[in-house]
Structures are given as structure tokens and as C-alpha cells.
Design an enzyme around this catalytic site. Structure first.
Site, mmCIF file in Angstrom:
data_model
loop_
_atom_site.group_PDB
_atom_site.id
_atom_site.type_symbol
_atom_site.label_atom_id
_atom_site.label_comp_id
_atom_site.label_asym_id
_atom_site.label_seq_id
_atom_site.Cartn_x
_atom_site.Cartn_y
_atom_site.Cartn_z
ATOM 1 N N GLN A 7 -19.655 22.020 27.626
ATOM 2 C CA GLN A 7 -19.341 21.801 26.210
ATOM 3 C C GLN A 7 -18.537 20.505 26.034
ATOM 4 O O GLN A 7 -17.566 20.268 26.749
ATOM 5 C CB GLN A 7 -18.564 23.004 25.659
ATOM 6 C CG GLN A 7 -18.283 22.955 24.175
ATOM 7 C CD GLN A 7 -19.529 23.096 23.307
ATOM 8 O OE1 GLN A 7 -20.528 23.660 23.706
ATOM 9 N NE2 GLN A 7 -19.466 22.553 22.104
ATOM 10 N N LYS A 25 -22.894 30.754 21.145
ATOM 11 C CA LYS A 25 -23.963 30.543 22.134
ATOM 12 C C LYS A 25 -24.074 31.761 23.051
ATOM 13 O O LYS A 25 -25.170 32.249 23.325
ATOM 14 C CB LYS A 25 -23.665 29.292 22.977
ATOM 15 C CG LYS A 25 -23.921 27.987 22.242
ATOM 16 C CD LYS A 25 -23.414 26.782 23.027
ATOM 17 C CE LYS A 25 -23.513 25.526 22.163
ATOM 18 N NZ LYS A 25 -22.840 24.351 22.756
ATOM 19 N N ASP A 60 -29.194 20.756 28.102
ATOM 20 C CA ASP A 60 -28.637 19.950 27.010
ATOM 21 C C ASP A 60 -29.341 18.585 26.920
ATOM 22 O O ASP A 60 -29.118 17.834 25.968
ATOM 23 C CB ASP A 60 -27.144 19.730 27.294
ATOM 24 C CG ASP A 60 -26.266 20.116 26.136
ATOM 25 O OD1 ASP A 60 -26.789 20.600 25.129
ATOM 26 O OD2 ASP A 60 -25.051 19.900 26.254
HETATM 27 N N1 GUN Z 1 -20.544 19.715 21.388
HETATM 28 C C1 GUN Z 1 -21.094 19.694 20.145
HETATM 29 N N2 GUN Z 1 -22.442 19.804 20.218
HETATM 30 C C2 GUN Z 1 -22.751 19.901 21.520
HETATM 31 C C3 GUN Z 1 -23.986 20.030 22.235
HETATM 32 O O1 GUN Z 1 -25.074 20.062 21.670
HETATM 33 N N3 GUN Z 1 -23.882 20.063 23.576
HETATM 34 C C4 GUN Z 1 -22.685 20.004 24.221
HETATM 35 N N4 GUN Z 1 -22.699 20.052 25.553
HETATM 36 N N5 GUN Z 1 -21.535 19.889 23.601
HETATM 37 C C5 GUN Z 1 -21.566 19.840 22.266
#
Ligand code: GUN
Length: 293
Positions: free
Chosen positions: A98, A54, A121
Site C-alpha cells: 500500500q 480490500k 498492482d
Molecule cells: N494507494 C492508493 N491507491 C493505491 C493503489 O492502487 N495501489 C497501492 N499499492 N497503493 C495505493
């Protein structure tokens, strides 16, 4: 049946090129550089890989990235204080925590502390409610948004199709079902307590699988000509002691039966990250009330 691969990598590349161009224009005309803050607590190896990807891509499209790598021992109060600071920082337009968080931390309290207009998100109650109501101005979680974009690029008309979503998480299955409903699909959500998911899957024109169970969906589950979106990313050890990524769908069995399928890797994964950048760009544009791209 000839099965066609859905190239998520190419789709994502095209998206990120457009986003990079938009970032440039936002800088030139409005002096705004979109900023994304990512909080990672602990050392879950899969999360570390996601977060690294990311960050890399955030830089590649010209955005600013603010990484907060916190030790596993971080308290809930410390995280809430950090989120409060990020909420008030004008250089930051998007905040992502995350998941999963280490044991002992309450993900609900932490996620809901993010101010909704920085919740790129799409996991706060505000944005979840916006999605359920069909409002177009909230943030949609990145993985289901990416799946929908891929589907729309592959099938000209979704209306009236039977979509089966396997997995009912807040991050994926639930928002996916809402999105498909809004597209006019007939939606069935199967989950861990569903009796005979195979029979339900066999009815699917569109089958979306997000369970975290390697190759749960076998060839016998698939209707001829279905479009399959495989959200699973499972790391397995091969016989020669290497690691390999596989999906939630037995790919070889699906091949020849489905009309279209996303590969793992190179399917949904890259599009999810592109959607995070898309949401972050939109969060920055919202500061000046600029419309969606
Ligand atoms: N862990 C796995 N996929 C995601 C996501 O799309 N957002 C977040 N915050 N954590 C994740």
C-alpha cells in the site's frame, strides 16, 4: 444537458459476482484458491480504510487474504525480506504494498522487489513496460484499469476521441494515458506544471481527473457533453463538523454540462478494488496457463 451518473458501485458488484464464480471454478477444477498479500506500513488513516476494504472484499469473493500490518519503524531490509518470502510462497498469487510508504523507505526499491507475475498492482518496471508496449499479458494498475472498463461500458467507441488526463502519477495518470492511447484516443496529459489546464480540459471529450485537489475542475473547464471520470477521493470537514468525501471535480457545476460523470463516492473507488481482485484471479489462473476471463 441531462447528466447521467455512472454507477461504479453497480458495475463493481457485477464484476465481483463474476470473479466469485470464477474463484469457485478454479477451486473445483484446479484446486487453487487465489491468495492476495497486502503490506501496510505505518498508520495512515486513509490507507487503513482502503486496506480494510480490500481485505473484506477479497474474502467476499472466496480468495485468501494475507495481511501484513507493519509498524512505522519497520526497516527497508525487513520489508524486502518479507517480499522475498511472499515471492516464494506458492499460496500467494498477488502482492500489494500500500502506498504511500512512511518517510525513510524507498518505494521504488520496495515495489521493484515484487516478482512481476505477482505484481497485481502493475507497478513493476516489467508490467509498466508491457503496458507501454501494448502487450496484453501484463498486469495493469487497478485504478486506470477500472476507469477504462467504466469508460468502455459507457461509450461504445473511444477511437478518435480527445481524452484529457489531469494528473501524471505512476499509479494513475501515466498508465491511464497509455491505455487510452491504445484505444485510439488522442491523449493529452496535464499535470502540476501545465499552463492553463482549464483551456486544455475544455477540449476533452473524455476528462479523467486524478490530482488529489478537491474540486480543482470547475464547471467552466468542462465541454458540453463530455464524459467525466473523477478519481479523486478527498475527505473534507463539513460545517456541522462531519466528514464528507468529495472528488477532484466540482460535481454540482459539472452536473448539467457533462453527459456522464462518476460520483464520489460510488464511482471509481469500488471498481478499483474489483480490478485488484480481477488481477489477483488472473495471477492465480496464470499458474496453470489459463486464459483471461
Ligand atoms: N494507494 C492508493 N491507491 C493505491 C493503489 O492502487 N495501489 C497501492 N499499492 N497503493 C495505493
Amino acid at each position: 444537458m441531462k447528466t447521467q451518473l455512472i454507477d461504479g458501485k453497480a458495475f463493481a458488484k457485477n464484476m465481483t459476482q463474476k470473479i466469485a464464480q470464477e474463484v469457485k471454478e478454479l477451486q473445483q477444477h484446479h484446486n487453487i484458491t487465489p491468495g492476495l498479500a497486502v503490506i501496510l506500513v505505518g498508520n495512515d488513516p486513509a490507507s487503513e480504510v482502503y486496506v480494510r476494504n480490500k481485505t473484506k472484499q477479497t474474502h467476499q469473493v472466496g480468495m485468501r487474504s494475507f495481511m501484513h500490518l507493519l509498524p512505522e519503524t519497520t526497516t527497508q531490509e525487513e520489508i524486502l525480506n518479507l517480499i522475498a518470502r511472499l515471492n516464494n510462497d506458492p499460496d500467494i498469487h498477488g502482492i500489494l504494498v500500500q502506498l504511500p510508504l512512511p518517510k525513510g523507505l524507498n518505494p521504488n526499491t520496495i515495489i521493484q522487489a515484487i516478482i512481476p507475475h505477482k505484481d497485481v498492482d502493475g507497478l513493476t518496471a516489467y508490467n509498466t513496460g508491457k503496458l507501454a508496449l501494448g502487450h496484453k499479458d501484463g498486469f495493469i494498475p487497478c485504478t486506470p484499469l477500472g476507469c477504462l472498463m467504466l469508460l468502455k461500458s459507457e461509450r461504445s467507441r473511444l477511437q478518435g476521441l480527445h481524452a484529457v488526463v489531469i494528473g501524471a502519477s505512476n499509479l494513475m495518470g501515466k498508465p491511464m494515458a497509455q491505455l487510452l492511447l491504445q484505444e485510439g484516443c488522442t491523449v493529452t496529459v496535464a499535470h502540476i506544471h501545465t499552463r492553463d489546464p482549464e483551456k486544455i480540459a475544455q477540449e476533452a471529450d473524455i476528462l479523467i481527473v486524478a490530482t488529489g485537489c478537491s474540486e480543482l475542475v470547475k464547471g467552466s473547464w468542462i465541454k458540453e457533453g463530455a464524459t467525466i471520470i473523477d478519481v479523486g477521493i478527498n475527505r473534507i470537514k463539513t460545517k456541522d463538523n462531519k466528514t464528507k468525501l468529495i472528488g477532484d471535480v466540482a460535481f454540482q457545476e459539472a452536473f448539467g454540462k457533462a453527459a456522464k460523470i462518476t460520483p464520489v463516492p460510488g464511482g471509481v473507488g469500488p471498481v478499483t478494488i474489483a480490478c485488484l481482485l480481477y488481477n489477483t484471479l488472473q495471477a492465480a489462473r496464470n499458474v496453470r496457463n489459463l486464459n483471461k476471463i
